[in-house]
Enzyme design. Structure first.
Site, PDB file in Angstrom:
ATOM      1  N   HIS A 123      57.357 -21.692   2.978  1.00 37.64           N
ATOM      2  CA  HIS A 123      58.005 -23.014   2.944  1.00 37.64           C
ATOM      3  C   HIS A 123      58.948 -23.035   1.734  1.00 37.64           C
ATOM      4  O   HIS A 123      58.657 -22.418   0.708  1.00 37.64           O
ATOM      5  CB  HIS A 123      56.907 -24.063   2.783  1.00 37.64           C
ATOM      6  CG  HIS A 123      57.349 -25.482   2.902  1.00 37.64           C
ATOM      7  ND1 HIS A 123      58.020 -26.137   1.891  1.00 37.64           N
ATOM      8  CD2 HIS A 123      57.195 -26.390   3.899  1.00 37.64           C
ATOM      9  CE1 HIS A 123      58.256 -27.385   2.276  1.00 37.64           C
ATOM     10  NE2 HIS A 123      57.772 -27.559   3.485  1.00 37.64           N
ATOM     11  N   ASP A 200      49.781 -21.309  -1.824  1.00 33.55           N
ATOM     12  CA  ASP A 200      50.223 -22.593  -1.287  1.00 33.55           C
ATOM     13  C   ASP A 200      49.233 -22.976  -0.185  1.00 33.55           C
ATOM     14  O   ASP A 200      49.251 -22.412   0.905  1.00 33.55           O
ATOM     15  CB  ASP A 200      51.649 -22.417  -0.742  1.00 33.55           C
ATOM     16  CG  ASP A 200      52.126 -23.628   0.047  1.00 33.55           C
ATOM     17  OD1 ASP A 200      51.339 -24.573   0.251  1.00 33.55           O
ATOM     18  OD2 ASP A 200      53.293 -23.611   0.476  1.00 33.55           O
ATOM     19  N   GLN A 203      48.864 -26.052   4.183  1.00 35.12           N
ATOM     20  CA  GLN A 203      48.474 -26.035   5.604  1.00 35.12           C
ATOM     21  C   GLN A 203      47.052 -25.539   5.816  1.00 35.12           C
ATOM     22  O   GLN A 203      46.622 -25.378   6.959  1.00 35.12           O
ATOM     23  CB  GLN A 203      49.445 -25.171   6.421  1.00 35.12           C
ATOM     24  CG  GLN A 203      50.829 -25.732   6.528  1.00 35.12           C
ATOM     25  CD  GLN A 203      50.871 -27.129   7.152  1.00 35.12           C
ATOM     26  OE1 GLN A 203      49.976 -27.537   7.892  1.00 35.12           O
ATOM     27  NE2 GLN A 203      51.905 -27.871   6.835  1.00 35.12           N
ATOM     28  N   LYS A 226      48.374 -34.401   3.556  1.00 35.89           N
ATOM     29  CA  LYS A 226      48.075 -33.488   4.667  1.00 35.89           C
ATOM     30  C   LYS A 226      46.578 -33.407   4.921  1.00 35.89           C
ATOM     31  O   LYS A 226      46.110 -32.564   5.683  1.00 35.89           O
ATOM     32  CB  LYS A 226      48.652 -32.106   4.373  1.00 35.89           C
ATOM     33  CG  LYS A 226      50.192 -32.101   4.409  1.00 35.89           C
ATOM     34  CD  LYS A 226      50.752 -30.734   4.243  1.00 35.89           C
ATOM     35  CE  LYS A 226      52.216 -30.728   3.865  1.00 35.89           C
ATOM     36  NZ  LYS A 226      53.127 -31.013   4.958  1.00 35.89           N
ATOM     37  N   CYS A 366      61.596 -26.413   6.892  1.00 37.09           N
ATOM     38  CA  CYS A 366      61.712 -25.985   5.488  1.00 37.09           C
ATOM     39  C   CYS A 366      61.392 -24.506   5.335  1.00 37.09           C
ATOM     40  O   CYS A 366      60.751 -24.088   4.361  1.00 37.09           O
ATOM     41  CB  CYS A 366      60.814 -26.809   4.566  1.00 37.09           C
ATOM     42  SG  CYS A 366      61.110 -28.557   4.656  1.00 37.09           S
TER      43      CYS A 366
HETATM   44  N1  PMP Z   1      53.953 -25.699   1.747  1.00 37.62           N
HETATM   45  C1  PMP Z   1      53.666 -25.767   3.050  1.00 37.62           C
HETATM   46  C2  PMP Z   1      53.109 -24.550   3.723  1.00 37.62           C
HETATM   47  C3  PMP Z   1      53.892 -26.957   3.745  1.00 37.62           C
HETATM   48  O1  PMP Z   1      53.612 -27.019   5.046  1.00 37.62           O
HETATM   49  C4  PMP Z   1      54.395 -28.082   3.057  1.00 37.62           C
HETATM   50  C5  PMP Z   1      54.652 -29.383   3.776  1.00 37.62           C
HETATM   51  N2  PMP Z   1      55.411 -29.280   4.939  1.00 37.62           N
HETATM   52  C6  PMP Z   1      54.666 -27.956   1.702  1.00 37.62           C
HETATM   53  C7  PMP Z   1      54.428 -26.756   1.071  1.00 37.62           C
HETATM   54  C8  PMP Z   1      55.219 -29.083   0.898  1.00 37.62           C
HETATM   55  O2  PMP Z   1      54.329 -30.143   0.858  1.00 37.62           O
HETATM   56  P1  PMP Z   1      54.811 -31.519   0.196  1.00 37.62           P
HETATM   57  O3  PMP Z   1      56.024 -31.934   0.951  1.00 37.62           O
HETATM   58  O4  PMP Z   1      53.649 -32.431   0.412  1.00 37.62           O
HETATM   59  O5  PMP Z   1      55.086 -31.238  -1.231  1.00 37.62           O
END
Ligand code: PMP
Length: 411
Positions: A123, A200, A203, A226, A366
């Site tokens: 991401h 990270d 997920q 999440k 993203c």
């Molecule tokens: N890493 C991963 C794997 C994600 O799926 C996401 C959210 N889509 C993020 C980071 C970023 O999370 P946040 O927007 O809550 O900071």
């Protein structure tokens, strides 16, 4: 298994709302999860009865708020099996947590000529901060490639991670392909060369039992929204010694020990990273979300979701003219299925599904470097939570077929 799906669904009032006059099938849980009543009620109760600033007053309300806020640190510690509550830093999100590590820790340990290794499936929030760090420090950012089926290529990881590597940053579970990465092999490769492992967990946190000690992660980041908590609260876990070493990236009230005209000393971790008034109600909501997930049991959640995922994936794969990205079977897949209907733009797919009450995301998620590798600009993505049921899956499958028919008929 005794999974009380109807009772669970009643805890999420939004699930019984109609969308575009249709039954709602909410399948964008990877972007954000819905909030159960106990979380909303806990935040409401906090504002009604206990609201005040934390760590400041010597009066009762402030003490109550502080106790509740600090109590959540202990709940989170237990939830991810950290060694100490001092290893839990409250942040705004996964994004903020990862930026904090890149700045406060990365700047200390990465020097010119060093290497930072991430996977091509990251991401942007686990990519851009490392790209920036590499640029600041004159280091090289390297990518672990994927196998043809979309899983992480461990042989390639072994080649990318070298004596020059200082940081390896990977998702526990990917947000596009949904594969659970081979963490213990990555941990071994990382620590064998003396590098730091940053995970990270955005997920993973609502889909499986996270144990930061078993992972031997040096840092682990995730977001409350999440996992059923409010938006605007996240967590950075870091091993105690590393948090002590890490520099704060924000300065101000709450995080100081002593300030003179010319110099400042800081509190110890985690407070030195929480400058200013924190998201108190968000943290308290996070505590309620942790309680909720704990009561269901993360292993039971994983088992239930796997029962939905297997047939859902197989049924999408079986639709003629639909491409599914990543492994075509559900082993090691958690939560997420990205797909395209051949010849139909994913935004049209998501809009068509929305008209049928099915909420999925379309876009690059993203993860633009991954999209470039997959040779697409975007995909549609359906993602599960433990409150989804068979009817949601049926509605998605019927919806994909209807959208496909509609566009084929049109063209
Ligand atoms: N890493 C991963 C794997 C994600 O799926 C996401 C959210 N889509 C993020 C980071 C970023 O999370 P946040 O927007 O809550 O900071």
């Amino acid at each position: 298994m005794n999974w009380q799906i109807e009772a669970i669904r009643r805890d999420f009032p939004i699930l019984s709302h109609r969308i575009n006059k249709e039954r709602l099938a909410y399948l964008d849980n990877a972007a954000t999860m819905q909030q159960p009543r106990p979380v909303t009620a806990t935040v409401d109760r906090y504002y009604r009865y206990d609201h005040a600033n934390v760590h400041r007053g010597v009066y009762t309300l402030s003490e109550r708020a502080t106790e509740a806020y600090e109590g959540v640190r202990e709940k989170v510690r237990h939830f991810i099996h950290a060694h100490s509550a001092d290893e839990i830093v409250f942040t705004r999100s996964t994004t903020e947590s990862l930026n904090m590590v890149a700045r406060g820790f990365g700047d200390q340990v990465v020097n010119a000529g060093d290497e930072i290794v991430i996977s091509v499936a990251e991401h942007h929030s686990n990519l851009v901060p490392w790209q920036q760090l590499a640029e600041r420090r004159g280091a090289k950012l390297k990518y672990i490639e994927l196998n043809p089926d979309g899983s992480l290529d461990l042989e390639n990881a072994a080649q990318q991670i070298t004596a020059k590597t200082k940081i390896v940053a990977v998702a526990h579970v990917g947000n596009v392909i949904g594969v659970l990465n081979p963490m213990s092999a990555l941990e071994a490769l990382t620590h064998a060369v003396g590098a730091y492992l940053i995970v990270d967990g955005a997920q993973a946190i609502s889909h499986l039992k996270v144990d930061v000690q078993a992972l031997n992660a040096d840092f682990y980041a995730f977001s409350g929204h999440k996992m059923g908590a409010p938006t605007g609260i996240g967590v950075l876990y870091g091993k105690a010694a590393l948090l002590e070493q890490m520099a704060p990236v924000q300065y101000g009230g709450e995080m100081i020990s002593q300030v003179t005209r010319t110099a400042t000393t800081y509190k110890r971790a985690p407070l030195k990273f929480e400058a200013g008034t924190p998201n108190i109600s968000g943290a308290i909501g996070l505590g309620a979300a942790v309680d909720y997930l704990d009561a269901l049991g993360m292993n039971a959640i994983q088992t239930y979701e796997a029962q939905l995922m297997g047939p859902m994936l197989a049924r999408i794969v079986a639709i003629d003219g639909v491409t599914v990205y990543g492994p075509q079977t559900a082993a090691d897949r958690l939560g997420v299925v990205s797909f395209n209907i051949d010849g139909v733009h994913p935004h049209d797919v998501a809009t068509g599904l929305d008209m049928l009450g099915v909420e999925v995301r379309a876009g690059h998620h993203c993860a633009q470097p991954l999209m470039q590798d997959l040779n697409v600009t975007a995909t549609a993505r359906a993602s599960l939570a433990f409150y989804n049921n068979q009817a949601d899956v049926d509605q998605l499958i019927d919806g994909i077929k209807q959208v496909k028919e509609f566009f084929l008929h049109e063209s």
